[in-house]
Design an enzyme around this catalytic site. Structure first.
Site, PDB file in Angstrom:
ATOM      1  N   ARG A  33      -5.527  19.420  -2.712  1.00 54.39           N
ATOM      2  CA  ARG A  33      -5.718  18.638  -3.940  1.00 54.39           C
ATOM      3  C   ARG A  33      -6.998  17.810  -3.871  1.00 54.39           C
ATOM      4  O   ARG A  33      -8.014  18.199  -4.411  1.00 54.39           O
ATOM      5  CB  ARG A  33      -4.493  17.758  -4.160  1.00 54.39           C
ATOM      6  CG  ARG A  33      -4.321  17.347  -5.595  1.00 54.39           C
ATOM      7  CD  ARG A  33      -3.014  16.630  -5.855  1.00 54.39           C
ATOM      8  NE  ARG A  33      -1.959  17.518  -6.294  1.00 54.39           N
ATOM      9  CZ  ARG A  33      -0.798  17.660  -5.681  1.00 54.39           C
ATOM     10  NH1 ARG A  33      -0.538  16.972  -4.594  1.00 54.39           N
ATOM     11  NH2 ARG A  33       0.123  18.480  -6.143  1.00 54.39           N
ATOM     12  N   CYS A  39      -2.267   8.569  -0.209  1.00 56.13           N
ATOM     13  CA  CYS A  39      -2.674   7.172  -0.016  1.00 56.13           C
ATOM     14  C   CYS A  39      -3.821   6.789  -0.948  1.00 56.13           C
ATOM     15  O   CYS A  39      -3.751   5.818  -1.686  1.00 56.13           O
ATOM     16  CB  CYS A  39      -3.063   6.950   1.438  1.00 56.13           C
ATOM     17  SG  CYS A  39      -3.796   5.344   1.726  1.00 56.13           S
ATOM     18  N   GLY A 181      15.090   0.413  -4.952  1.00 57.49           N
ATOM     19  CA  GLY A 181      14.425  -0.884  -4.749  1.00 57.49           C
ATOM     20  C   GLY A 181      13.778  -0.968  -3.388  1.00 57.49           C
ATOM     21  O   GLY A 181      13.895  -1.959  -2.679  1.00 57.49           O
ATOM     22  N   GLY A 182      13.081   0.118  -2.991  1.00 58.53           N
ATOM     23  CA  GLY A 182      12.337   0.119  -1.725  1.00 58.53           C
ATOM     24  C   GLY A 182      10.900  -0.298  -1.980  1.00 58.53           C
ATOM     25  O   GLY A 182      10.614  -1.025  -2.941  1.00 58.53           O
ATOM     26  N   ILE A 184       7.996   1.377  -2.867  1.00 57.87           N
ATOM     27  CA  ILE A 184       7.310   1.804  -4.092  1.00 57.87           C
ATOM     28  C   ILE A 184       7.962   1.142  -5.304  1.00 57.87           C
ATOM     29  O   ILE A 184       7.280   0.619  -6.188  1.00 57.87           O
ATOM     30  CB  ILE A 184       7.365   3.349  -4.232  1.00 57.87           C
ATOM     31  CG1 ILE A 184       6.602   4.000  -3.073  1.00 57.87           C
ATOM     32  CG2 ILE A 184       6.790   3.791  -5.581  1.00 57.87           C
ATOM     33  CD1 ILE A 184       6.524   5.514  -3.133  1.00 57.87           C
ATOM     34  N   ILE A 265      12.986   6.807  -4.517  1.00 57.35           N
ATOM     35  CA  ILE A 265      14.128   6.726  -3.606  1.00 57.35           C
ATOM     36  C   ILE A 265      13.810   7.373  -2.258  1.00 57.35           C
ATOM     37  O   ILE A 265      14.702   7.809  -1.546  1.00 57.35           O
ATOM     38  CB  ILE A 265      15.388   7.350  -4.229  1.00 57.35           C
ATOM     39  CG1 ILE A 265      15.123   8.804  -4.607  1.00 57.35           C
ATOM     40  CG2 ILE A 265      15.838   6.584  -5.440  1.00 57.35           C
ATOM     41  CD1 ILE A 265      16.374   9.512  -5.042  1.00 57.35           C
ATOM     42  N   HIS A 439      -8.082 -23.708  11.343  1.00 54.01           N
ATOM     43  CA  HIS A 439      -7.312 -24.645  10.536  1.00 54.01           C
ATOM     44  C   HIS A 439      -8.142 -25.087   9.341  1.00 54.01           C
ATOM     45  O   HIS A 439      -9.320 -25.377   9.518  1.00 54.01           O
ATOM     46  CB  HIS A 439      -6.920 -25.868  11.379  1.00 54.01           C
ATOM     47  CG  HIS A 439      -6.202 -26.894  10.585  1.00 54.01           C
ATOM     48  ND1 HIS A 439      -4.878 -26.762  10.236  1.00 54.01           N
ATOM     49  CD2 HIS A 439      -6.633 -28.061  10.034  1.00 54.01           C
ATOM     50  CE1 HIS A 439      -4.513 -27.819   9.518  1.00 54.01           C
ATOM     51  NE2 HIS A 439      -5.566 -28.610   9.378  1.00 54.01           N
TER      52      HIS A 439
END
Ligand code: NAI
Length: 451
Positions: A33, A39, A181-182, A184, A265, A439
Site C-alpha cells: 500500500r 502507523c 473502549g481500548g 483506538i 475491538i 525544575h
C-alpha cells in the site's frame, strides 16, 4: 538475488530496511500500500495530528480560566483532515528518501512467498519473482471485524468504520458509537467529543483502557464522562445496522442510535495469503511465532512488528526490526519486553511502563505502591487549572526496585521515556532520587513519588 527481502514497509519493515541497508545488505523492501504502514498512514500519526487540533480547540474554548479570552473559536474538520494528509505525505516521502539513501530497493505490490529456492526463498510480487537469502516478515495487522450480526455489511456500506476510514472522514457525524473502549476507541472518542460529536462508547469489559492501571482507567472515564462521552460498560454488542448499535447488558437489549460506528475491538496479524505455509512458518492464534531474536521456526526467516502479535505497538516494531537485522548480521541483540511503554493520547494523556499494581500482584510480586496527585508538580499546577492527574509508581518490596510507572497527565507520553530508561536500567528508588530532574517540570513527580 537479494541478501534480504522484507515483506511490509511499516515501522518494523522500513526501520529494518534502513539498518540492513547501512550494514551493506542488498535489501528489497516490498510494500503493498504505502511506505510507513498503518502507523504513518492510518494510525499513530494521523490520529495524533487530529488530536492536536482538538487539543488546541479545547484550550481555546476553556482558556478563560487562564485569563485568556478567545471568542469565536471554531474548528474546521475538513481543514484538520487536510493538514493530516499533508503531515502524512511529508513523513512518507521522508521514508522513501531514506530508502534511497540507504540503497534499499523498494517494490510496490503484494508479496507472496512461493517456497524455497537455491540460496534462499522465492518471493513473488505480481509477475516479478525475487530470491532472498533471508526473509523478514513485517506484514503488520488489520482491524478485527468479528462476525457480529450486520457488522461486516455495515463496514461494506460505510456505516461502520475501522481506524482506516474514520481518519479519512471529511464530515463530522452528529452521533458516533464507538465499539471497544481500548486505545483506538478512546483516542477517537476523545477527538470526536472535542469537536462536538455526541460519542457513546460501548465496551464489553467493566473498565476502559484495557490493561491500564485501574485508578487511571477510572479517572480517565470520569474525566471523559464529565466532557460528555457516554460510556456503556459490561456491554456486549449483538448487532450493528440501520443507524444503530444494539448491545446486551444484564440480559437486556439496549439500542444506541448513531450516524457512524467505529469498530475498535482489537487487531489481528496479517498472516493470511502471504504464503507462510509454502515454507512452513509456524503461527499461533493467527500470529507468527518468534523468539527473542525475532527468528521464526524456519532458519533464515524472521518476523517483526504486529505480525508476531507480541505487542502491536509501533515502537516495539521498530526495535524488533532492529533486533532481527542485528541478529542476521551477527551483532548480539535480543528483544526485551519488560519495559515497553504504552501511551493513550487522550487529553490528558495516559502513559505507563512496566508493571501496574494489578499485573505485579498477579505475578505474585511483593510490591510497594506509591501514588501522588500530579499537583505535586508546580509546572503541572501552573498549566492544568483544575487538573486531576495522578502518578503511580510500583516498587519491589525487596530491594526497592522500580518496576512500573503509570501516569495520567500532560505530557505523560513524553515523560514516560524517562521512566522507561530507569526501569530498563534496573533503577532502585535511591537511583531515581539521585537523578536531577529540571525544575519546574511535570516529570519531577516521578522522583517525588519514589520517596
Ligand atoms: P484494544 O485491544 O486496545 O481495545 C479493544 C477493546 O475492545 C477492549 O477493551 C475489549 O474489551 C473491547 N471489545 C472487544 N470485543 C468487544 C465487543 N464485541 N463489544 C464491545 N467491546 C469489545 O484494541 P484497539 O483499540 O482496537 O487497538 C488495536 C491495537 O492498536 C492495540 O494493540 C493498540 O495497542 C494499538 N494502538 C496503539 C495506539 C497507541 O499506542 N497510542 C493507538 C492506537 C492503537
Amino acid at each position: 538475488m537479494f541478501d534480504l527481502i522484507i515483506l511490509g514497509g511499516g515501522p518494523a519493515g522500513y526501520n529494518a530496511a534502513e539498518r540492513a541497508g547501512s550494514a551493506g545488505l542488498n535489501t528489497l523492501l516490498i510494500e503493498k500500500r504505502a511506505l510507513g504502514g498503518v502507523c504513518l498512514n492510518e494510525g499513530c500519526i494521523p490520529s495524533k495530528t487530529l488530536l492536536y487540533s482538538a487539543k488546541l480547540y479545547s484550550h481555546a474554548l476553556h482558556s478563560e480560566k487562564y485569563g485568556v479570552y478567545t471568542e469565536g473559536a471554531r474548528i474546521d474538520h475538513a481543514a484538520v483532515i487536510a493538514r493530516k494528509d499533508r503531515t502524512v505525505k511529508t513523513l512518507t516521502s521522508g521514508i522513501a528518501a531514506s530508502m534511497k539513501a540507504h540503497k534499499v530497493n523498494v517494490v510496490y505490490g503484494e508479496a507472496r512467498i512461493l517456497g524455497r529456492a537455491e540460496g534462499g526463498f522465492e518471493v513473488a510480487v505480481g509477475e516479478e519473482k525475487h530470491i532472498g537469502a533471508k526473509l523478514l516478515i513485517c506484514t503488520g495487522s488489520e482491524a478485527l471485524v468479528p462476525p457480529i450480526e450486520g457488522l461486516r455489511d455495515s463496514v461494506a456500506a460505510g456505516f461502520a468504520l475501522t481506524n482506516r476510514e474514520i481518519l479519512a472522514l471529511t464530515e463530522l457525524p452528529e452521533k458516533l458509537c464507538v465499539i471497544g473502549g481500548g486505545v483506538i476507541g478512546l483516542e477517537m472518542a476523545s477527538y470526536f467529543n472535542s469537536v462536538g460529536t455526541k460519542v457513546t462508547v460501548v465496551e464489553m469489559m467493566d473498565r476502559i483502557a484495557g490493561q491500564t492501571d485501574i485508578d487511571i482507567s477510572n479517572l480517565l472515564k470520569d474525566i471523559y464522562t464529565a466532557k460528555g462521552v457516554d460510556f456503556r460498560l459490561g456491554a456486549k454488542v449483538v448487532s450493528v445496522g440501520s443507524g444503530a448499535v444494539v448491545y446486551e447488558k444484564d440480559g437486556e437489549k439496549v439500542t444506541v442510535e448513531a450516524d457512524k460506528v467505529l469498530v475498535s475491538i482489537g487487531r489481528r496479524a496479517n498472516t493470511a495469503g502471504i504464503g507462510l505455509e509454502n515454507i512452513g512458518v509456524l503461527t499461533e492464534r493467527g500470529a507468527i511465532v518468534t523468539d527473542e531474536q525475532m527468528k521464526t521456526n524456519v532458519p533464515g526467516v524472521f518476523a517483526a512488528g504486529d505480525v508476531n502479535g507480541k505487542s502491536m505497538l509501533a515502537h516495539t516494531a521498530y526495535r524488533e526490526g532492529e533486533v532481527a537485522v542485528n541478529t542476521m548480521i551477527g551483532v548480539r541483540d535480543r528483544m526485551d519486553y519488560s519495559a515497553v511503554p504504552a501511551v493513550i493520547y487522550t487529553d490528558p494523556e495516559a502513559a505507563s511502563v512496566g508493571e501496574t499494581e494489578e499485573t505485579a500482584k498477579k505475578k505474585g510480586i511483593d510490591i510497594v505502591v506509591k501514588k501522588l496527585p500530579m499537583s505535586y508538580s508546580g509546572r503541572y499546577l501552573a498549566e492544568n487549572e483544575g487538573g486531576k492527574g495522578i502518578c503511580k509508581v510500583i516498587l519491589s518490596k525487596e530491594g526497592n526496585r522500580l518496576l512500573g510507572v503509570s501516569m495520567l497527565a500532560n505530557p505523560a507520553g513524553e515523560i514516560i521515556t524517562a521512566a522507561t530508561a530507569m526501569i530498563g536500567r534496573e533503577f532502585r528508588a535511591a537511583d531515581v532520587q539521585k537523578v536531577i530532574f529540571p525544575h519546574p517540570t511535570v516529570a519531577e513527580v516521578i522522583r517525588e513519588s519514589v520517596f
